[in-house]
Every structure is written in C-alpha cells, then in structure tokens.
Design a protein around this motif. Structure first.
Motif, PDB file in Angstrom:
ATOM      1  N   ALA A 435     -13.693  -9.572   6.933  1.00  0.00           N
ATOM      2  CA  ALA A 435     -14.296  -8.374   6.321  1.00  0.00           C
ATOM      3  C   ALA A 435     -15.679  -8.099   6.912  1.00  0.00           C
ATOM      4  O   ALA A 435     -16.049  -6.943   7.140  1.00  0.00           O
ATOM      5  CB  ALA A 435     -14.400  -8.558   4.804  1.00  0.00           C
ATOM      6  N   ASN A 439     -16.670  -4.763   8.912  1.00  0.00           N
ATOM      7  CA  ASN A 439     -17.779  -3.877   8.548  1.00  0.00           C
ATOM      8  C   ASN A 439     -18.740  -3.685   9.712  1.00  0.00           C
ATOM      9  O   ASN A 439     -19.279  -2.590   9.916  1.00  0.00           O
ATOM     10  CB  ASN A 439     -18.521  -4.410   7.328  1.00  0.00           C
ATOM     11  CG  ASN A 439     -17.831  -3.994   6.047  1.00  0.00           C
ATOM     12  OD1 ASN A 439     -16.991  -3.085   6.047  1.00  0.00           O
ATOM     13  ND2 ASN A 439     -18.157  -4.669   4.960  1.00  0.00           N
ATOM     14  N   ASP A 505     -14.776   5.552   1.052  1.00  0.00           N
ATOM     15  CA  ASP A 505     -15.390   4.309   1.520  1.00  0.00           C
ATOM     16  C   ASP A 505     -14.565   3.715   2.663  1.00  0.00           C
ATOM     17  O   ASP A 505     -13.502   3.132   2.449  1.00  0.00           O
ATOM     18  CB  ASP A 505     -15.482   3.326   0.350  1.00  0.00           C
ATOM     19  CG  ASP A 505     -16.334   2.117   0.703  1.00  0.00           C
ATOM     20  OD1 ASP A 505     -16.617   1.919   1.908  1.00  0.00           O
ATOM     21  OD2 ASP A 505     -16.718   1.399  -0.225  1.00  0.00           O
ATOM     22  N   SER A 507     -15.062   1.147   4.325  1.00  0.00           N
ATOM     23  CA  SER A 507     -14.945  -0.310   4.337  1.00  0.00           C
ATOM     24  C   SER A 507     -13.736  -0.797   3.547  1.00  0.00           C
ATOM     25  O   SER A 507     -13.367  -1.971   3.649  1.00  0.00           O
ATOM     26  CB  SER A 507     -16.226  -0.971   3.830  1.00  0.00           C
ATOM     27  OG  SER A 507     -16.481  -0.570   2.517  1.00  0.00           O
ATOM     28  N   ALA A 508     -13.095   0.087   2.796  1.00  0.00           N
ATOM     29  CA  ALA A 508     -11.877  -0.312   2.084  1.00  0.00           C
ATOM     30  C   ALA A 508     -10.694  -0.438   3.030  1.00  0.00           C
ATOM     31  O   ALA A 508      -9.679  -1.045   2.684  1.00  0.00           O
ATOM     32  CB  ALA A 508     -11.550   0.699   0.980  1.00  0.00           C
ATOM     33  N   VAL A 509     -10.805   0.132   4.223  1.00  0.00           N
ATOM     34  CA  VAL A 509      -9.719   0.005   5.204  1.00  0.00           C
ATOM     35  C   VAL A 509     -10.251  -0.509   6.541  1.00  0.00           C
ATOM     36  O   VAL A 509      -9.614  -0.344   7.580  1.00  0.00           O
ATOM     37  CB  VAL A 509      -8.957   1.343   5.410  1.00  0.00           C
ATOM     38  CG1 VAL A 509      -8.131   1.674   4.173  1.00  0.00           C
ATOM     39  CG2 VAL A 509      -9.911   2.482   5.746  1.00  0.00           C
ATOM     40  N   VAL A 511     -10.691  -3.629   7.519  1.00  0.00           N
ATOM     41  CA  VAL A 511      -9.904  -4.748   8.075  1.00  0.00           C
ATOM     42  C   VAL A 511      -8.614  -4.243   8.729  1.00  0.00           C
ATOM     43  O   VAL A 511      -8.310  -4.640   9.857  1.00  0.00           O
ATOM     44  CB  VAL A 511      -9.653  -5.841   7.013  1.00  0.00           C
ATOM     45  CG1 VAL A 511      -8.607  -6.848   7.493  1.00  0.00           C
ATOM     46  CG2 VAL A 511     -10.964  -6.576   6.703  1.00  0.00           C
ATOM     47  N   GLU A 566      -1.368   4.336   9.558  1.00  0.00           N
ATOM     48  CA  GLU A 566      -1.091   5.053   8.310  1.00  0.00           C
ATOM     49  C   GLU A 566      -1.919   4.471   7.164  1.00  0.00           C
ATOM     50  O   GLU A 566      -2.441   5.201   6.317  1.00  0.00           O
ATOM     51  CB  GLU A 566       0.411   5.004   7.988  1.00  0.00           C
ATOM     52  CG  GLU A 566       0.761   5.879   6.789  1.00  0.00           C
ATOM     53  CD  GLU A 566       2.245   6.149   6.616  1.00  0.00           C
ATOM     54  OE1 GLU A 566       3.031   5.931   7.561  1.00  0.00           O
ATOM     55  OE2 GLU A 566       2.615   6.597   5.503  1.00  0.00           O
ATOM     56  N   THR A 567      -2.059   3.148   7.165  1.00  0.00           N
ATOM     57  CA  THR A 567      -2.880   2.484   6.141  1.00  0.00           C
ATOM     58  C   THR A 567      -4.340   2.945   6.226  1.00  0.00           C
ATOM     59  O   THR A 567      -4.962   3.248   5.205  1.00  0.00           O
ATOM     60  CB  THR A 567      -2.809   0.952   6.314  1.00  0.00           C
ATOM     61  OG1 THR A 567      -1.451   0.528   6.192  1.00  0.00           O
ATOM     62  CG2 THR A 567      -3.661   0.238   5.284  1.00  0.00           C
ATOM     63  N   ALA A 570      -4.840   6.448   4.993  1.00  0.00           N
ATOM     64  CA  ALA A 570      -4.694   6.572   3.535  1.00  0.00           C
ATOM     65  C   ALA A 570      -6.012   6.324   2.814  1.00  0.00           C
ATOM     66  O   ALA A 570      -6.229   6.811   1.707  1.00  0.00           O
ATOM     67  CB  ALA A 570      -3.626   5.603   3.032  1.00  0.00           C
ATOM     68  N   GLY A 571      -6.904   5.538   3.443  1.00  0.00           N
ATOM     69  CA  GLY A 571      -8.202   5.270   2.824  1.00  0.00           C
ATOM     70  C   GLY A 571      -8.087   4.402   1.588  1.00  0.00           C
ATOM     71  O   GLY A 571      -7.066   3.762   1.354  1.00  0.00           O
ATOM     72  N   GLU A 572      -9.163   4.387   0.808  1.00  0.00           N
ATOM     73  CA  GLU A 572      -9.198   3.484  -0.338  1.00  0.00           C
ATOM     74  C   GLU A 572      -8.177   3.877  -1.404  1.00  0.00           C
ATOM     75  O   GLU A 572      -8.026   5.056  -1.724  1.00  0.00           O
ATOM     76  CB  GLU A 572     -10.594   3.464  -0.963  1.00  0.00           C
ATOM     77  CG  GLU A 572     -10.696   2.449  -2.093  1.00  0.00           C
ATOM     78  CD  GLU A 572     -12.125   2.182  -2.523  1.00  0.00           C
ATOM     79  OE1 GLU A 572     -12.415   1.052  -2.924  1.00  0.00           O
ATOM     80  OE2 GLU A 572     -12.951   3.121  -2.458  1.00  0.00           O
ATOM     81  N   ILE A 573      -7.498   2.859  -1.932  1.00  0.00           N
ATOM     82  CA  ILE A 573      -6.574   3.074  -3.045  1.00  0.00           C
ATOM     83  C   ILE A 573      -7.032   2.154  -4.159  1.00  0.00           C
ATOM     84  O   ILE A 573      -6.927   0.932  -4.033  1.00  0.00           O
ATOM     85  CB  ILE A 573      -5.129   2.762  -2.620  1.00  0.00           C
ATOM     86  CG1 ILE A 573      -4.656   3.796  -1.596  1.00  0.00           C
ATOM     87  CG2 ILE A 573      -4.208   2.759  -3.834  1.00  0.00           C
ATOM     88  CD1 ILE A 573      -3.386   3.423  -0.882  1.00  0.00           C
ATOM     89  N   ALA A 574      -7.580   2.752  -5.195  1.00  0.00           N
ATOM     90  CA  ALA A 574      -8.141   1.919  -6.268  1.00  0.00           C
ATOM     91  C   ALA A 574      -8.115   2.694  -7.571  1.00  0.00           C
ATOM     92  O   ALA A 574      -7.880   3.876  -7.591  1.00  0.00           O
ATOM     93  CB  ALA A 574      -9.563   1.495  -5.941  1.00  0.00           C
TER      94      ALA A 574
ATOM     95  N   PRO B 340     -15.409  -3.718  -1.580  1.00  0.00           N
ATOM     96  CA  PRO B 340     -14.192  -2.988  -1.185  1.00  0.00           C
ATOM     97  C   PRO B 340     -13.125  -3.870  -0.551  1.00  0.00           C
ATOM     98  O   PRO B 340     -11.934  -3.703  -0.820  1.00  0.00           O
ATOM     99  CB  PRO B 340     -14.712  -1.963  -0.175  1.00  0.00           C
ATOM    100  CG  PRO B 340     -16.163  -1.819  -0.471  1.00  0.00           C
ATOM    101  CD  PRO B 340     -16.624  -3.117  -1.028  1.00  0.00           C
ATOM    102  N   THR B 548      -1.593   2.134  -9.360  1.00  0.00           N
ATOM    103  CA  THR B 548      -2.389   1.764  -8.182  1.00  0.00           C
ATOM    104  C   THR B 548      -1.661   0.732  -7.332  1.00  0.00           C
ATOM    105  O   THR B 548      -1.667   0.813  -6.095  1.00  0.00           O
ATOM    106  CB  THR B 548      -3.762   1.223  -8.627  1.00  0.00           C
ATOM    107  OG1 THR B 548      -4.390   2.198  -9.457  1.00  0.00           O
ATOM    108  CG2 THR B 548      -4.655   0.974  -7.423  1.00  0.00           C
ATOM    109  N   ALA B 555       1.215   2.266   0.859  1.00  0.00           N
ATOM    110  CA  ALA B 555       0.319   2.573   1.984  1.00  0.00           C
ATOM    111  C   ALA B 555       0.002   1.353   2.846  1.00  0.00           C
ATOM    112  O   ALA B 555      -0.364   1.495   4.016  1.00  0.00           O
ATOM    113  CB  ALA B 555      -0.989   3.181   1.460  1.00  0.00           C
TER     114      ALA B 555
END
Lengths: 574, 574
Positions: A435, A439, A505, A507-509, A511, A566-567, A570-574, B340, B548, B555
């Motif tokens: 991570a 970042n 955000d 940083s949610a994707v 990695v 694709e992940t 999609a960006g952050e999923i929360a 994140p 979620t 995703a």
C-alpha cells in the motif's frame, strides 16, 4: 532432504539480459566501457558459485535452528559467521558499494544479479548486508569526514555490518510518530534513549561491530517527520585510534518469533543513554532515509526474484524426479513434470521469474543511466514502487505454486518448499508495504506530473509492440496482440485515475493500479526477450523455452491487466 | 496476544442464507418441515457458542505445542482430549451423521454452517471428526450388519474416531499404485501389512479407539485401482462382547513436521500382520472411496470458509484497534481500519468469505434436494470440485490478506495471523489437489455431458441477472452488468473447451477453468444476496454491508473471469 536444496545460479539468463534483451551491452554502456557484459557474466558466475557452495547449504539449517537470544546476545546457527567472513574476504560486500564510498561501484544492473543470487541462496542471511548497503548510501550522502572514515570504510569492506533503526511500537508506517530522543551532550555527541523494534540483523555474532543508523528526535524539534534527525550509534564504541572500546548502551531486549527468515535476527533494541553521532543536518533525518529508500526497495525486487527462483528450482527438480502413475492416458512411471497441470504451474513460475529478473535488471540499468538524464531518472523512480510492490506480491504466488508442485510433500517442512513460502511473506510488508508503494506510485509518480512519466513508459511499450509485429513468428504475433491490448487497458485505467478528481480517493485502488503496471511491465520484458530471440540467426537451446515463457506469460498473467483495469476504473467501493 | 484470538460465529449470515438468499426456507424444504430455518439458526448459534468457548482457545496453543509422538504414542496438547469429550457429550458428532447410520441427519445446508464453525474455531482439531464423517459414509454404504453394530455406532456417537488410510509413499494421487496387502485368514479376517502415510489423526489420545478404513490389495487381485478392497482395522481390537481387547498390530512410526495444522497428528502408520475386516465387496474398495469423497471435498469448502473467516475476524479486530498517524489527509489517531487500502483489503476478505459461505450452503441445499431429483444431483456434483478447488485456493488469498492488514505484526507468530496462512496452505492439496478437482470438473462434469449441466447452471445465473436488473438500485445495476458480462465470458470459455477436440489437452487449462466457474459462482451468490436485500421493506443494519460486499466482489473479484476466460481459450502453451 533435510539439507538445503542445491542452488543453480541463472548465469545464462543474465548473459541474455546484459547482452541482448535491451538491444545493447548495458554493462558496457553503464560503465563507459570500463567493464563489459562478458566481465559482468563472469562476476555473476563467480558470485553464483560462491552462493551455491557457501550460502545455500546454510539456508535450511538457518530456518530450522534460527537465530537465538541468550543472555542478551544473539547467536547465529553454526557456520554463519564463517560464511560471512568468507563473503567479506572475497570482496563481495564492497563490489556494489559506490566508488565515492570506497567500493567497486559495479553498475546497478550487475547489482541486480548479485542481489538475486544472494537472496536465492539464502534470503535470511542476505538481509545482513542488504541492510548495510542502505546504511552505506545514507552515510555516503551526508556523513562528516570523521564519520566516513570511522564507519563508512568498515561498512564498505563489510568488516562491520549496518542496520536501519526506524520502527517503534507506535511508529511503523508513520515515522512521524517516532519518540526516541537524542539529547545533545557537551562533547558534541548525543544521548539516545528509546525503543526500536523490527531491527533486522540488529544484533549477531558474525562481525565485531554493528553500525546502527537511528532516527530520533532532539529536544524542541518540530513535531512529526520534519523533526527527525539521523544518528550513527555503534554497538561497540570506537576509540579515537579506531580500535574498539566499551559496549554502547544498546540492549537486545528480544528477538521476534517470525513466520519465516528465522536466521535473520529481528531485534527489539533498547537505547538507554546510548552514544550517537549526528549524520548530516539536524532535522534532516527523513532526507537521509529517502537516500537509502530507493536502494532498499529495489533490493526487495531482487529478493522477490531470488526466493521465487529458488522455489522454482526446488519444484522443478522434485517434479523431474518424482514418478507417478498413469494420468490422462500417459503411461505409468513418467515424472510428474510431464503432467499437464504440473507443466502449467512450473511454466507459470518460470515466466514470472524471468519477468521479475528482467525488470530488476532494467531498473538497475535505468539508475545506471539516470545520473546524466533526468527523464531516465524519473522513469527509474516510477519503477521503484512497481518493482518492489509487484515482484513481492507475485513472489507469494510463485512460492505458493512451488508448494503445490510437491503435493502433500510441499506441506512437510523437510522438503524446503514451505520455507520459501514462509520467507517470502515478509517481502510485501517490509521496506514499505504494498500500500505504501502504491501510494508513492500514484501520488508522487503518476498524479503529480499528470501522468507524463507513465505516458512515456507506455510509448516505449508501444514501440515494442510494433517491433514484435515486425519480427513475425506465431509467438511474437500472439504476445504483440496481448501486450497491445493490455497497454490499451493500462492507458484507460491511468486516464480514469487521472480523472478521479477530489471527490474520489485514488488510494482506494492504488494497489490494483500498481499490480496492473507491474503485470504490464512483466509482459513488456517478455516482449523484449521475444524480439531478442528473433534476432538470433541460429536458434539457441534456450530460445524455445524463452518463447514459451513469453507466450505463457501473455496468456496467463498479462491478461489479468484487463480485470485490474476495470477494478481501478471502478474506484472506491465503500 | 499469545492466547487465541476470540471467535464470533456468523449467526446472522446463516440466518440470511437459510431464510432469504435462496428465496425460501431451505432448511424446512430439505427436512420436509421437520425443522425450520429458525431451528437451524438456533443450532448454529449453539454450535458457535460451544466452538468459541471450547475450541477457539485451544487453536493457538495447538499450533505452538502441536501433537507429539513419544514412545510410539501420539499426545495432543493439554485440553484437547477434554474438549473432544465435551463435543461428543453435547451430541455434535452425531448431529450431521445420516439417520440411516443412527445420526440426527441434519440437512447438509446446516452441516455447512457447522463445518465452517468447527474449522473457524480450530481447523486442526476439526479434522479429527471431519475424517470420521468420511468413515461413517463409507461404512453406512457398504458394511455388514456386524461391522455396523461394532464400529459405525461408535463412530456416529463420536466415542471412537475414524481415519482414511489411502496414501502410501509411492501412491498419492495415483491410488492404483497402492501396495499394502490384505491376506485372508482362515477365520474370515484379513492380515494387513504395509505402510500408510499422511494419515490425518492416525493416532491420538482423545478417544479410546480409532477406526482405520484401509485400502489394500488382496492376493491375485487385478492390477491398479480395480484391485483395491476396503478394510476396517481398529487401533484396538474389539472383543465379541464389544469390549476393547489387545492392541492391533498397527504402529505409529512417525508424525510429520508440517507447515501448519500442528495440532492435527499426520501419521506414518506401519501395518504388520494387523487384523482387518472386509467392508463391502472384494475389489470394491474404490467405490467405497467415492462414497466418502463428495462429503470430504465439500467439507474442505467448509474448512476454507472457516479459516478465511477467522483470518478476517482477526484482521478486522486488529485494524479497528490499531491507531496510526495521519495518512492521506486523515487526522492522526484514527484506527488503520479507516485507511483506504486497509478498507480495501478487509472488504476483499469479507466479500470472499460471504461468497464461499453462501456457495457452501447452496451446495448443501443441492445435496439435500438431490435424492429426489437427478438434475439437482448432477448440479450438486458439478459444484463439488468447484467448491473444493475454488474456495481452497481463495482461502490462500484471504489468509495472506489477513497478514497484510497487520503489517509487520502479521509476520510475527504471536498475533496468530501467520497461523491461518500456514494452516490454510494444505486445503488446496489434500482430499485431491486443485488439479485433481479440475480434472474431475472438466472430465466427468463438463465434457462428459457436452456441457449440458453447466449450461443449466448458466441459465440459472442468467435468471438472477434478470431479477437483479428488475430490482433496481445502483448496486443491483452494477452487479447485474458485471455478472452478465462474466457469464458471457464463462459461456465462451466453456464453448472453447468443448471445441478443443482430441488435438488439444483440456487438462492444461482445467485449473483456470475451475477458478473461472468458482469466481462466477461467487458473484452469483452475491447477486442472490442483493436480490434478497432488495426484498426488505425496511433495510436492516446488515443490508448496507451486504450491498457493499456484492458491489466490491463484482468490481474486484468477478472481473477476473475475463482474464481466466482468455487463458482457458488459449489452451495449452508448451
């Protein structure tokens, strides 16, 4: 089987990489002709022989016995101290140290080969001098002449070893939380007090002294990371004439019981009014860290490559020797290496190992050329978190695959496959978790210049796709197709990331984005290999295997880029 | 921290699964109304409480101390024998045993919940009675009345434990190579001689007797697997009146030093003129194995789910309690669970755990309904290798993620995260490696009926896509889109596989195909959950998390289907 599995250094691969894959003799180019690829291959072969004979046999006992703490002193298993002395006497520690520090200053691309070899033969042991290399860089960049003379020369020769003392119980990823204090004394030295944890090779009996580089906070220093200063604190104090004096007030309170790298003593060090010497500017500690960070992180790429190749070698040897019954219409008595799924796993491993190895050499080559070219430096620095993050995560997959080849025997410790799986698990954690790498990648290397550096990389990969298509051949066409489509997906993912804006955000994707770039870069390395093979007027014995590795990587690993793209989008999923 | 991490049984998830996810009360449907979902949830809660109190505290010491062999006898760590007796007295062993064998015959869907809970609380210990369940099935199917009375009743009550003795040094995956001999004696018993390895819970001190089921070859029997017969060979011989007599001639020669499940004694057993009793027909041994194979493989799905959930619980608790500094503009002092990337990892783990858990319940439900419906039986059997192969491979990912959440502490044994990683590594190996599952899948379940059964499954998934689209809501639309596209890719990959023909070896891509179907099935389970949540008139507390999880799974995991489909279509690369 309870002895270590033998180790065969990958000399032919390094010959291919140094001479051909990057379209020229990269060693000669880096050294201004002082040494050539031929010289480098001799160096690699020599190190490989040394590693196979001296370090590999200690790998398994190192795991089984481990480092032990007795009466406040750390003891290594039998043979480690002698092996380390042999390394020093053969001049291997100084081989890759910079010339400015008194080392031989071998090119980084050659250092990649050495780094892989030390780690493959004995990962736990290699950490001993890998950490020293970081200390050398930090001292070379900032230390006074007196500190250089007293400590740097001893580190470069390897007579003393070095450590990095950063982490504390409440300060891991967040160095700003460091509480260890350094109080100035009247004689110009500092009194250091506090507790440091996770200190790799923080104590041992293989060298007469250990040079600790310690991050600490002086009275009245600014809060957070800006208030940290860097100190040298030797295990044994050094008299004015250079001789060893009294023990410094640094105690080894405990060593950790770890999942792997048992022969590498991971120490809890307690400083109580220990003597330290300021390195560089007051409050300039973090800058000192950054100097060594690139080197240490690239070194983790070598480590990931090394442990992966060792796992591959063990699995391949087992599969070649283990006979089994009739499966899928094949006659009984064939080695399991001929079974389709064992072939698949071994090919998956070998294609990954080549990708890692080639990328590590490429990153070394970039740093070799970076001094004179800022664009190259930016690309090199872009690759640091990718190499560290991607190779270390893939090493988990490769060492797990290694166990699977052995079947039930892989779960039994005596075969050694499990050791590689356990050892490798630390690589995505230390020197900055994946991570942290991710970042760094998106923050400092991609978003900051709005994707300019990564776009240059993509353009280079594009050229390789064009070259592959021009070269012809079934494998070249397939790899070009898959690499071209993966590159498209990578560009889309990067565009998506750049377009996130303040509401989303990244940083949610980060990695998955790092994995994407690493996987893509691995495919690129294979593409370069295919182009290099196509240039052979008469095919060599290894050519067929190189083409199969490339073909396999494209169909089994490179395709993962589409899922990752694709992940990311999609960006952050929360 | 050296005690075991606490365990919280996932009662709410089972309530959701038994009552809602599959559109009806599946427990009532399976039992003909004898028990309902409400009863099942009470059973799950009771088992969960027992597991949390009795087994979970022994998980960590079981790993640290392990089973020991002393003077030919295996000793378990303190507390294990008492815990096993408590399990037997509470009636949990007989709960899932078939009624025909004298058990309570709880539906398989409830057995899925119990299996997960035992394994989550203590994976090594659970193997003790999981193996017994296999022996119960084999004896229930084929044993004479005398053997049933003497041995089956004791296994069902749990007073004695059972083992499966298949593997030999030269006969692992290939049972046809078994060399252990069974020579008929005049009294109708057999004299068994040979060596068996990897015998899980082959010896221990938690029960007064152990019932070994042994595959062996009688004189003049056909070569290969067709010549194997199945025998009962008890550790202690049983007198005519049912009392225990002399020890049988079975010796525990060694126990293995393994990567994980240290509390589970993996024995090398030496039979020298040991007394055995034929079970079922002569040369019918392999049929006896097939009877227990489905049950054991499904059980591995429960095990994979259990160890994954335990890893998740540990990581989530650590992340909630561990405070760290400012990252990405968030203030210092926030738990790392808010970072994140830690959120990403925890969500990845939880979405995987739900997918595994739901699929395990679905497979249980299919077997519950299979007796009266051959189509359902075919689908259930299609799912056996998928559940075993996919869930066990994903458990490696989840337990590795668990370590990553802890950072450096994850590599230290005392946190327990590393234990789950080590324990889980055996699941893709035993009860048939992933390659064995994958060959069963493509050979017997997909190619044999030309894809008819898998096409029915795809049609069911299609219906769920339609239902999702009809339901509306952002998450439903996204999941429907991704599940629909993944289904298209799965159909293309299946068509490609069916079209391979004799020239191309499907088994070279059978593992990627298995991963593809497992990953797709996991997405389908989430789709069913989204539909079930949409039916709630007033949202429950857990609904947001379920949505979620589904969104995230689609995703981050379901998208991998596209890469796998391209790999499958590429076929063998060699």
């Amino acid at each position: 089987m309870s002895a270590a599995n033998p180790y065969i250094p990958p000399v032919a691969d390094y010959a291919f990489l140094y001479r051909e894959v990057f379209g020229r003799d990269i060693v000669a180019a880096a050294s201004g002709g002082a040494i050539t690829a031929d010289d480098a291959i001799e160096i690699i072969a020599g190190a490989g022989e040394f590693a196979a004979e001296v370090f590999a046999p200690l790998d398994r006992p190192g795991d089984q016995i481990g480092a032990r703490l007795e009466n406040g002193e750390v003891h290594l298993p039998d043979g480690f101290a002698e092996a380390y002395q042999a390394l020093v006497e053969a001049g291997w520690v100084s081989a890759t140290a910079p010339e400015s520090a008194g080392g031989d200053g071998l090119p980084e691309s050659v250092g990649a080969g050495l780094g892989e070899i030390w780690n493959a033969s004995n990962m736990a042991f290699s950490l001993c001098w890998m950490l020293g290399a970081g200390a050398i860089h930090a001292l070379d960049a900032a230390a006074s002449d007196e500190l250089r003379e007293t400590y740097l020369t001893k580190l470069v020769s390897g007579v003393w070893t070095g450590t990095m003392n950063l982490t504390e119980p409440e300060a891991g990823t967040d160095l700003g939380a460091i509480r260890t204090t350094a109080t100035p004394r009247e004689d110009g030295t500092y009194s250091i007090s506090g507790q440091k944890i996770f200190i790799t090779w923080g104590d041992h009996d293989a060298a007469e002294n250990i040079v600790h580089l310690v991050l600490a906070r002086t009275p009245g220093a600014p809060e957070g990371a800006k208030g940290l200063s860097l100190f040298v604190a030797p295990r044994v104090l050094v008299e004015a004439d250079g001789s060893l004096g009294a023990r410094n007030r640094i105690e080894t309170v405990a060593i950790e019981d770890k999942l792997g790298i048992h022969a590498s003593p991971t120490c809890v060090l307690s400083y109580e009014d220990a003597t330290g010497y300021l390195v560089g500017e007051l409050h300039g500690g973090l800058a000192g860290m950054f100097v060594m960070m690139n080197s240490a992180r690239v070194g983790m790429g070598h480590q990931a490559t090394g442990v992966s190749d060792r796992a591959l070698q063990g699995a391949a040897a087992y599969a070649a020797g283990r006979l089994q019954g009739p499966v899928q219409g094949r006659p009984a008595g064939a080695p399991i290496a001929e079974h389709p799924d064992v072939r698949r796993i071994l090919r998956s491993m070998s294609s990954q190992v080549f990708a890692m190895r080639a990328l590590a050499v490429h990153v070394g080559d970039l740093f070799d050329r970076a001094e004179s070219d800022e664009d190259v430096l930016r690309t090199a620095e872009l690759f640091v978190p990718i190499l560290k993050g991607w190779a270390s995560e893939e090493a988990l997959r490769v060492t797990s695959d290694g166990i699977q080849v052995y079947g039930g025997m892989g779960f039994i410790e005596e075969t050694g496959a499990a050791q590689h799986y356990r050892d490798a698990r630390i690589i995505p954690i230390y020197e900055g978790t994946t991570a942290i790498q991710a970042n760094d990648l998106i923050g400092r290397k991609v978003l900051r210049d709005q994707g300019a550096t990564v776009a240059e990389l993509f353009a280079q990969i594009d050229s390789s796709v064009v070259a592959l298509r021009a070269g012809g051949g079934d494998v070249a066409v397939r790899v070009a197709d898959r690499l071209g489509r993966a590159l498209d997906a990578a560009r889309r993912a990067t565009d998506a990331l750049l377009a996130f804006g303040p509401g989303r955000d990244a940083s949610a994707v980060s990695v998955p984005f790092l994995s994407l770039l690493g996987t893509l870069a691995g495919g690129w390395m294979h593409a370069l290999a295919v182009v290099a093979v196509a240039a052979h007027s008469s095919p060599e014995g290894a050519d067929a295997a190189r083409l199969t590795d490339a073909d396999f990587y494209a169909a089994h690993h490179l395709v993962r880029v589409h899922a990752l793209a694709e992940t990311v989008a999609a960006g952050e999923i929360a």
